[in-house]
Scaffold this motif. Structure first.
Motif, PDB file in Angstrom:
ATOM      1  N   ARG A  89      41.956 -13.806  13.163  1.00 34.68           N
ATOM      2  CA  ARG A  89      41.545 -14.760  14.203  1.00 34.68           C
ATOM      3  C   ARG A  89      42.446 -15.993  14.203  1.00 34.68           C
ATOM      4  O   ARG A  89      42.940 -16.428  15.246  1.00 34.68           O
ATOM      5  CB  ARG A  89      40.085 -15.165  13.987  1.00 34.68           C
ATOM      6  CG  ARG A  89      39.605 -16.253  14.954  1.00 34.68           C
ATOM      7  CD  ARG A  89      38.173 -16.686  14.658  1.00 34.68           C
ATOM      8  NE  ARG A  89      37.929 -17.092  13.293  1.00 34.68           N
ATOM      9  CZ  ARG A  89      38.301 -18.258  12.756  1.00 34.68           C
ATOM     10  NH1 ARG A  89      38.970 -19.144  13.479  1.00 34.68           N
ATOM     11  NH2 ARG A  89      38.021 -18.553  11.492  1.00 34.68           N
ATOM     12  N   ASP A 107      46.010 -15.516  15.562  1.00 35.37           N
ATOM     13  CA  ASP A 107      46.007 -15.426  17.016  1.00 35.37           C
ATOM     14  C   ASP A 107      45.816 -16.806  17.638  1.00 35.37           C
ATOM     15  O   ASP A 107      46.548 -17.189  18.552  1.00 35.37           O
ATOM     16  CB  ASP A 107      44.919 -14.463  17.478  1.00 35.37           C
ATOM     17  CG  ASP A 107      44.959 -14.215  18.974  1.00 35.37           C
ATOM     18  OD1 ASP A 107      46.058 -14.192  19.568  1.00 35.37           O
ATOM     19  OD2 ASP A 107      43.882 -14.049  19.571  1.00 35.37           O
ATOM     20  N   GLU A 108      44.860 -17.578  17.129  1.00 33.32           N
ATOM     21  CA  GLU A 108      44.577 -18.905  17.680  1.00 33.32           C
ATOM     22  C   GLU A 108      45.738 -19.879  17.479  1.00 33.32           C
ATOM     23  O   GLU A 108      46.086 -20.625  18.387  1.00 33.32           O
ATOM     24  CB  GLU A 108      43.319 -19.497  17.031  1.00 33.32           C
ATOM     25  CG  GLU A 108      42.032 -18.827  17.429  1.00 33.32           C
ATOM     26  CD  GLU A 108      40.830 -19.338  16.660  1.00 33.32           C
ATOM     27  OE1 GLU A 108      39.740 -18.799  16.893  1.00 33.32           O
ATOM     28  OE2 GLU A 108      40.967 -20.248  15.816  1.00 33.32           O
ATOM     29  N   GLY A 127      49.453 -17.173  18.284  1.00 33.09           N
ATOM     30  CA  GLY A 127      49.516 -16.146  19.315  1.00 33.09           C
ATOM     31  C   GLY A 127      50.031 -14.810  18.822  1.00 33.09           C
ATOM     32  O   GLY A 127      50.547 -14.020  19.615  1.00 33.09           O
ATOM     33  N   ARG A 167      49.236 -11.127  16.922  1.00 36.90           N
ATOM     34  CA  ARG A 167      48.133 -10.212  16.660  1.00 36.90           C
ATOM     35  C   ARG A 167      48.516  -9.292  15.521  1.00 36.90           C
ATOM     36  O   ARG A 167      49.612  -8.738  15.503  1.00 36.90           O
ATOM     37  CB  ARG A 167      47.813  -9.412  17.926  1.00 36.90           C
ATOM     38  CG  ARG A 167      47.221 -10.286  19.029  1.00 36.90           C
ATOM     39  CD  ARG A 167      47.299  -9.664  20.393  1.00 36.90           C
ATOM     40  NE  ARG A 167      48.629  -9.233  20.824  1.00 36.90           N
ATOM     41  CZ  ARG A 167      49.622 -10.050  21.199  1.00 36.90           C
ATOM     42  NH1 ARG A 167      49.470 -11.345  21.170  1.00 36.90           N
ATOM     43  NH2 ARG A 167      50.783  -9.564  21.590  1.00 36.90           N
ATOM     44  N   THR A 168      47.588  -9.156  14.597  1.00 34.31           N
ATOM     45  CA  THR A 168      47.779  -8.230  13.493  1.00 34.31           C
ATOM     46  C   THR A 168      46.442  -7.576  13.195  1.00 34.31           C
ATOM     47  O   THR A 168      45.422  -7.941  13.768  1.00 34.31           O
ATOM     48  CB  THR A 168      48.376  -8.937  12.249  1.00 34.31           C
ATOM     49  OG1 THR A 168      48.790  -7.946  11.310  1.00 34.31           O
ATOM     50  CG2 THR A 168      47.398  -9.900  11.617  1.00 34.31           C
ATOM     51  N   TRP A 211      53.163  -7.529  12.701  1.00 32.98           N
ATOM     52  CA  TRP A 211      52.339  -8.204  13.698  1.00 32.98           C
ATOM     53  C   TRP A 211      52.974  -7.974  15.062  1.00 32.98           C
ATOM     54  O   TRP A 211      54.118  -7.529  15.165  1.00 32.98           O
ATOM     55  CB  TRP A 211      52.212  -9.697  13.401  1.00 32.98           C
ATOM     56  CG  TRP A 211      53.506 -10.444  13.423  1.00 32.98           C
ATOM     57  CD1 TRP A 211      54.118 -10.999  14.525  1.00 32.98           C
ATOM     58  CD2 TRP A 211      54.388 -10.700  12.328  1.00 32.98           C
ATOM     59  NE1 TRP A 211      55.305 -11.588  14.164  1.00 32.98           N
ATOM     60  CE2 TRP A 211      55.497 -11.417  12.820  1.00 32.98           C
ATOM     61  CE3 TRP A 211      54.336 -10.388  10.967  1.00 32.98           C
ATOM     62  CZ2 TRP A 211      56.541 -11.827  12.008  1.00 32.98           C
ATOM     63  CZ3 TRP A 211      55.385 -10.787  10.157  1.00 32.98           C
ATOM     64  CH2 TRP A 211      56.473 -11.502  10.682  1.00 32.98           C
TER      65      TRP A 211
END
Length: 132
Positions: A50, A53-54, A57, A59-60, A90
């Motif tokens: 989370r 990503d926050e 940016g 994603r994993t 990622w």
């Protein structure tokens, strides 16, 4: 106790991503591994997915996070426990989303950075692990 999770994002060239702490925060301007606090009910890995990503940016998946080490720091009456994970896979290009700066560093340059006390021994362990 304050649980914090962070990632050593390691790129294909063996460099490690460090981000600066934003203004108005403890240790503002110091360099750290990206991550953040674990929310109630979250696992360390879910919180890190989370946070990455926050903050950046990227994603994993939890399966791409390898537990590496942890550090502690006393903060008043509470103890901060920082869990560091290694991540080599990622999606997306890391982009600062919270006003922080970022830089990719060779492992040998990690300890040249001004960082919070809890990050320093983790950076030394990571340097030794990556350099061999």
């Amino acid at each position: 106790m304050i649980l914090v999770t962070a990632a050593a994002l390691i790129d294909a060239d063996g460099r490690v991503l460090m981000t600066s702490r934003g203004p108005g925060r403890d240790y503002a301007g110091k360099w750290e591994f990206p991550g953040g606090k674990v929310e109630p009910g979250e696992t360390l890995e879910a919180a890190l997915v989370r946070e990455l990503d926050e903050e950046l940016g990227v994603r994993t998946e939890q399966s791409c996070l390898a537990p590496f080490s942890f550090g502690t720091e006393q903060q008043g009456a509470r103890a901060l426990v920082l869990h560091l994970f290694l991540c080599r896979k990622w999606e997306g290009a890391p982009t600062p989303k919270e006003g922080q700066s970022m830089r990719w560093l060779r492992p040998t340059a990690l300890l040249e950075q001004d960082m919070p006390p809890v990050d320093r021994p983790l950076a030394a362990q990571l340097r030794d692990y990556l350099v061999g």
